[in-house]
Design a protein around this motif. Structure first.
Motif, PDB file in Angstrom:
ATOM      1  N   VAL A  64       0.863  -1.183   0.000  1.00  0.00           N
ATOM      2  CA  VAL A  64       0.000   0.000   0.000  1.00  0.00           C
ATOM      3  C   VAL A  64       0.899   1.232   0.000  1.00  0.00           C
ATOM      4  O   VAL A  64       1.689   1.430   0.922  1.00  0.00           O
ATOM      5  CB  VAL A  64      -0.942   0.015   1.226  1.00  0.00           C
ATOM      6  CG1 VAL A  64      -1.784   1.287   1.232  1.00  0.00           C
ATOM      7  CG2 VAL A  64      -1.851  -1.212   1.223  1.00  0.00           C
ATOM      8  N   GLY A  68      -1.186   6.600  -2.009  1.00  0.00           N
ATOM      9  CA  GLY A  68      -1.981   6.049  -3.105  1.00  0.00           C
ATOM     10  C   GLY A  68      -1.379   6.388  -4.467  1.00  0.00           C
ATOM     11  O   GLY A  68      -0.283   6.935  -4.557  1.00  0.00           O
ATOM     12  N   ALA A 159      -7.137   2.103  -0.963  1.00  0.00           N
ATOM     13  CA  ALA A 159      -6.225   3.035  -0.276  1.00  0.00           C
ATOM     14  C   ALA A 159      -4.941   3.276  -1.078  1.00  0.00           C
ATOM     15  O   ALA A 159      -4.139   4.126  -0.730  1.00  0.00           O
ATOM     16  CB  ALA A 159      -5.865   2.490   1.107  1.00  0.00           C
ATOM     17  N   GLY A 160      -4.735   2.510  -2.147  1.00  0.00           N
ATOM     18  CA  GLY A 160      -3.545   2.749  -2.967  1.00  0.00           C
ATOM     19  C   GLY A 160      -2.575   1.592  -3.002  1.00  0.00           C
ATOM     20  O   GLY A 160      -1.373   1.772  -3.145  1.00  0.00           O
TER      21      GLY A 160
END
Length: 232
Positions: A64, A68, A159-160
């Motif tokens: 993650v 993002g 969330a990326g």
């Protein structure tokens, strides 16, 4: 010569193609050389000293990014039973089973960026291997996209979360953000991703592992980063 060609030539003047820049210099330059009218994606390319034909030299994983990618990601989830509601509640864009398999097979439908599947659906999803595999869309336990914890998988993706994997030319290509990002955010995304790639070095890889590193915007030229200083 069109505007794009002219912009590209102007951008090239700002870069010494033989230079190896620090990460910070490269981040500044990638913003300066990104001149398109749209919000260009900034992409990282890392050439590794591995032979991806060997199973013990594969490099892949998922992480993650702290800020993002700047892209709205559409998630397709293959699930059944109570996992359908869990996926819908967690923000999946599409949730289902056979109907989506047929849509992909018969209509060449690809209005999604990531596919998540519960383990009990993989027998069905496996039928799409030949279609999803080459596009890098096949769910995989290593990247956290084959799981019963569909809510967490969807939240991470939204969330990326990005997946990185070495291609057959030994290069990893991953987006690290958009031109509209502050340079510091691009830098932090880059750093987190490079740390993960360095940690993922296979025991079987011999010699120099990080061979070359460059970043570029969608329409801009590549900017080389000194591979010895990627974690500075």
């Amino acid at each position: 010569m069109g505007k794009v060609g002219k912009d590209y030539k102007e951008s090239l003047k700002l870069i010494d193609k033989d230079a190896l820049y620090t990460v910070q210099e490269a981040m500044d330059l990638v913003i300066k050389t990104s001149k398109a009218k749209f919000d260009e994606t900034i992409e990282l390319a890392v050439r590794l000293g591995v032979d991806p034909r060997h199973a013990d030299q594969q490099v892949r994983g998922a992480i993650v990014l702290p800020h993002g990618t700047g892209k709205k990601v559409k998630v397709l989830v293959f699930a059944k039973g109570d996992k359908v509601k869990e996926a819908e509640d967690a923000g999946a864009d599409y949730v289902g089973s056979d109907e989506y398999i047929q849509k992909i097979q018969n209509e060449n439908w690809f209005d999604f960026d990531v596919v998540v599947a519960t383990p009990d659906m993989m027998g069905v999803v496996g039928r799409l291997g030949r279609i999803l595999g080459p596009k890098g869309l096949m769910p995989n336990p290593k990247s956290g996209t084959v799981t019963f914890d569909v809510a967490k998988a969807i939240e991470d993706i939204k969330a990326g979360k990005v997946e990185y994997r070495v291609d057959k030319t030994s290069i990893i290509h991953v987006p690290i953000g958009k031109r509209s990002f502050e340079v510091q955010k691009l830098y932090e995304n880059f750093h987190v991703l490079m740390e993960a790639i360095v940690k993922a070095k296979p025991a079987a890889a011999k010699g120099q592992y990080i061979k070359s590193v460059s970043i570029s915007s969608t329409m801009g030229p590549g900017i080389k980063i000194n591979p010895a200083k990627v974690l500075d």
